[in-house]
Structure formats: C-alpha cells, structure tokens
Design an enzyme around this catalytic site. Structure first.
Site, short mmCIF file in Angstrom:
data_model
loop_
_atom_site.label_atom_id
_atom_site.label_comp_id
_atom_site.label_asym_id
_atom_site.label_seq_id
_atom_site.Cartn_x
_atom_site.Cartn_y
_atom_site.Cartn_z
N SER A 1 -11.22 -89.73 55.91
CA SER A 1 -10.27 -89.52 56.99
C SER A 1 -9.44 -90.77 57.18
O SER A 1 -9.90 -91.88 56.91
CB SER A 1 -11.02 -89.19 58.29
OG SER A 1 -10.19 -89.32 59.41
N LYS B 1 -16.31 -89.61 58.56
CA LYS B 1 -16.06 -88.29 58.00
C LYS B 1 -16.33 -88.25 56.49
O LYS B 1 -16.00 -89.17 55.75
CB LYS B 1 -14.60 -87.86 58.24
CG LYS B 1 -14.24 -87.60 59.67
CD LYS B 1 -14.93 -86.37 60.24
CE LYS B 1 -14.43 -85.07 59.63
NZ LYS B 1 -13.03 -84.77 59.95
N ASN C 1 -15.39 -85.25 54.29
CA ASN C 1 -14.80 -83.91 54.27
C ASN C 1 -15.01 -83.20 52.94
O ASN C 1 -14.86 -83.81 51.88
CB ASN C 1 -13.30 -84.00 54.56
CG ASN C 1 -13.01 -84.48 55.97
OD1 ASN C 1 -13.72 -84.12 56.90
ND2 ASN C 1 -11.98 -85.30 56.12
N ARG D 1 18.04 -53.62 32.91
CA ARG D 1 17.77 -55.01 33.29
C ARG D 1 17.99 -55.11 34.78
O ARG D 1 19.05 -54.73 35.29
CB ARG D 1 18.67 -56.00 32.53
CG ARG D 1 18.33 -57.47 32.85
CD ARG D 1 18.88 -58.43 31.79
NE ARG D 1 18.34 -58.09 30.48
CZ ARG D 1 19.04 -57.55 29.49
NH1 ARG D 1 20.33 -57.30 29.65
NH2 ARG D 1 18.47 -57.25 28.34
#
Length: 418
Positions: free
Chosen positions: A288, A294, A296, A328
């Site tokens: 973080s 943290k 994560n 097309r």
C-alpha cells in the site's frame, strides 16, 4: 508494451500490438505473392524471390507506421496505404521489381489482408494462453491430489453449508480450466480469402493468364493458389467468411471461457485470504502507498478485473457478428479489430497472472480443519435430517463422493488435450 491503465500489460509483450500487426500484414502480402508465383499463375518475371523482397521491406513499413495509421482513416483500414507503400518501394528497387509491384495484392481485397493478419496475431496470443493453461492444469491437479482429504467448510450464499475438502474445491477450479483448455484446443485459424465480393472472381480472372479460357482449369489453378497461400501461413483454407464472423466470435468465446475460470479462482482466493478467514495465504502480495501493514492479494484482484471486463468485449464481437450486412459490413467489421486485440491481450495477461497466483498460493489446511470442526454441528445438520428420513443414525464423515469426484477430475486432467 506497457500500460498505466492496465497494470500487468507488459506480460503480453508485443502480442497484438501495432508492430506485430504490421509484420503480419506484410507477411500476408508476401505469402500471397509467393503463392501467385509458385503456382505459375503470375509470370516468371515477377521473380521467385518476390515474396522475400516484400518481407525485406518490413522495416520500411514499421518506420511508416504512424503515417499508415493516420492514412487509414481515409479508407477505413491500413491495407490501402500499405499496398501503395510496398508497390512504391518495390518499384524503386532492383530491375524486375516493377513487375512484382504490379502483381502485389492482385486478387485480394483489403478485408482478406486485415482478417488474415488478425488471425495470425490471434494465433500467437492463443499459443501464449494455452501455455499458461497447461501449466495451471499441472498446478491445480497437484493441489487437488495433495488436499483431497483437507477438511474445510463448504459455503453457499456466503454461509457455512456442509463439510467438503479443499481438494474438491481445487478440482472445481481445475474443471473450469480444463473446459477452457478444450475451448482453446477447438479453435480454428482460417485464412481469409474471398476477393472483392467473396467469390474469388478476381483470382479466377487472373488465372486466365496461365490456364487459358478453360473455366475448369482456371478454377483448379485458383484453388491451388488458395491452398498454397494458406499452407504458407500455417492456416486453414476455408470458404470466405467476410460477413460470417464465426472465427472471430469463437476466439472471443474461448478467451472468456479462460477468464471465467480464472475469475472463479481469483474470487475464492480473495475470500479465503481475508484476515478474518485466513484459510489461504499468498507468498507474493502487493503493498500500500500509505498502510505499511497491508499485504494485498494483488494478483487475484487483477485476474478478477479481467474476468469482469472480458465478457463485455466478447459481447461486442457477437454484436458485430450479428450486425454484418451485404458482402462487407459498414462498421461492424471495423468494430472487431481493436476489441479482439484488447480481449486477447488482456487474456494473455490474466493467464500469466493466474499462473503466478497459483504458484504463490499457500493452503492453510490446519485453519480450514479447525474452522470446519468448530462448526461441525451446523455443517452436519443436513446429514442428521436425511439420516432421520432414511431411518438410521448418521454414519461417518459427511463427504459423499468427494474422493471419487477428485479422482474423476484428475483422470480428465491427465488425458491428452483433444
């Protein structure tokens, strides 16, 4: 290639980037010229090495990439400018290249070149995805086998349900990846070759130079050129698919089958690595910018991101396929190119991230078992109820055919890819 908007994009390298696309466009033109010459349809004065001469201009084309991109707006695609550039460079080259310049692209239309180049680029991306999927099959099979007896609580609608094992959960992950592997293996990589209106009339007309006025001889020569062209590129010779876009939607569907499977894995990992759950952990985590504590589960987050975005891209391919018209399409064809490139690049990235996620996965079997045993009364409520209906006391662990189900999936994983 990298992207600040799509962390991890570097994992796809140059796949389906502008340079790869330019190289593929040049290769298509070179392979076509080779096919015209080797079949005898084009005159000997074109030169047996004309295709190589075109390939030698690849660096020139790459140097003009920005100009080609800007010029593509006027004609709607980059092939018009590419052909003009290649003819100019060939004509300015050694004697004899003027004839090669004259025959370059003859019998093709822009869509033949665009679609075939996209197929070549897509095949490279699919190869990268398949390599990761094969590695994931091995990793998941090992997890399922190792933890076939690792007790944990099954959860339905977020709540504890009945006992299961982590081996069963890993086997479920594996089924999704195996399904994706089958979808990828079933993909076809066809050449696009229809000429101006999808009838190859231009090619048959050109064949009159070598085959004379006999319609059957012209048709045989045209078919021979088509096969040589496809073989040179390692693609399948099929009927034109200018406005029948099955090959494109199949690529999108196979990609989403993979991202769906990875998304399910990522979602489980995100739940089970929550601090309050702690049944899984990751050896590699993200940090973080402001909270030093943290850790994560970034890889799982990024895999889930792709799983959320990919279906919308595939839906655009299906919408474009449904909006085809005439010989097309006026916009639906054009809508596919960047959509397919984004979808396949993001699938390549997610595949590599999913492999890394599985490699970093740590199974906390002790935490799983402790939680399951602590909730044993609730987890076996169904068992007691059904035993009462059957007229007997509950017997043994309430795991049903868990072992058999794991074995069934492992047998499938060990079979050769169809």
């Amino acid at each position: 290639m990298t992207s600040l908007f799509w962390p991890g994009d570097h994992r796809a390298g140059g796949l389906l980037g502008d340079e790869a696309y330019c190289r593929a466009l040049v290769e298509v033109e070179a392979a076509w010229l080779d096919a015209l010459v080797s079949s005898g349809l084009a005159p000997d004065t074109v030169g047996a090495d004309a295709g190589r001469a075109v390939r030698d201009l690849t660096d020139d084309v790459l140097a003009q990439r920005d100009a080609l991109a800007e010029g593509a707006e006027s004609g709607g695609n980059p092939v018009i400018g590419l052909v003009a550039l290649l003819r100019e460079r060939l004509s300015a080259g050694p004697a004899g290249r003027t004839v090669a310049a004259t025959w370059l692209h003859r019998g093709l239309t822009s869509q033949d070149v665009v679609d075939t180049a996209l197929v070549l680029c897509s095949r490279d991306a699919v190869d990268a995805v398949v390599a990761d999927v094969e590695e994931q099959v091995v990793l998941l099979a090992e997890l399922a086998a190792e933890h076939r007896g690792s007790l944990m609580a099954a959860r339905t609608l977020t709540q504890h349900a009945v006992p299961t094992t982590f081996g069963v959960k890993a086997a479920g992950w594996l089924v999704g990846v195996l399904d994706a592997r089958d979808r990828l293996a079933a993909l076809r990589f066809p050449v696009q070759l229809g000429g101006a209106g999808g009838t190859l009339s231009g090619l048959v007309e050109l064949a009159g130079r070598a085959a004379g006025e006999d319609p059957a001889a012209r048709a045989r020569l045209a078919r021979d050129v088509r096969q040589r062209f496809a073989d040179a590129l390692g693609l399948e010779a099929v009927a034109p698919w200018h406005t029948t876009r099955g090959p494109v939607t199949a690529l999108g569907d196979a990609a989403v089958a993979a991202t769906d499977a990875w998304g399910r894995i990522a979602r489980d990992v995100l739940v089970l690595t929550r601090p309050e759950v702690g049944e899984l952990a990751l050896a590699a985590t993200g940090g973080s910018s402001t909270m030093p504590q943290k850790a994560n589960p970034t890889l799982a987050v990024l895999v889930r991101r792709t799983a959320l975005v990919a279906p919308g891209l595939a839906a655009t391919l299906h919408l474009a396929a449904a909006d085809q018209v005439d010989e097309r399409a006026d916009g639906a064809w054009h809508a596919e190119w960047a959509t397919l490139a984004d979808l396949l690049r993001r699938t390549v990235v997610a595949g590599a991230e999913a492999t890394a996620l599985l490699e970093a996965l740590e199974v906390r079997a002790d935490v799983m078992a402790e939680r399951a045993l602590g909730a044993a009364d609730a987890l076996t409520a169904e068992q007691r109820g059904l035993a009462g209906v059957a007229g007997h006391e509950p017997v043994g662990p309430y795991l049903g055919l868990a072992e058999d189900l794991v074995d069934e999936v492992l047998r499938r994983a060990h079979r050769p890819t169809p």
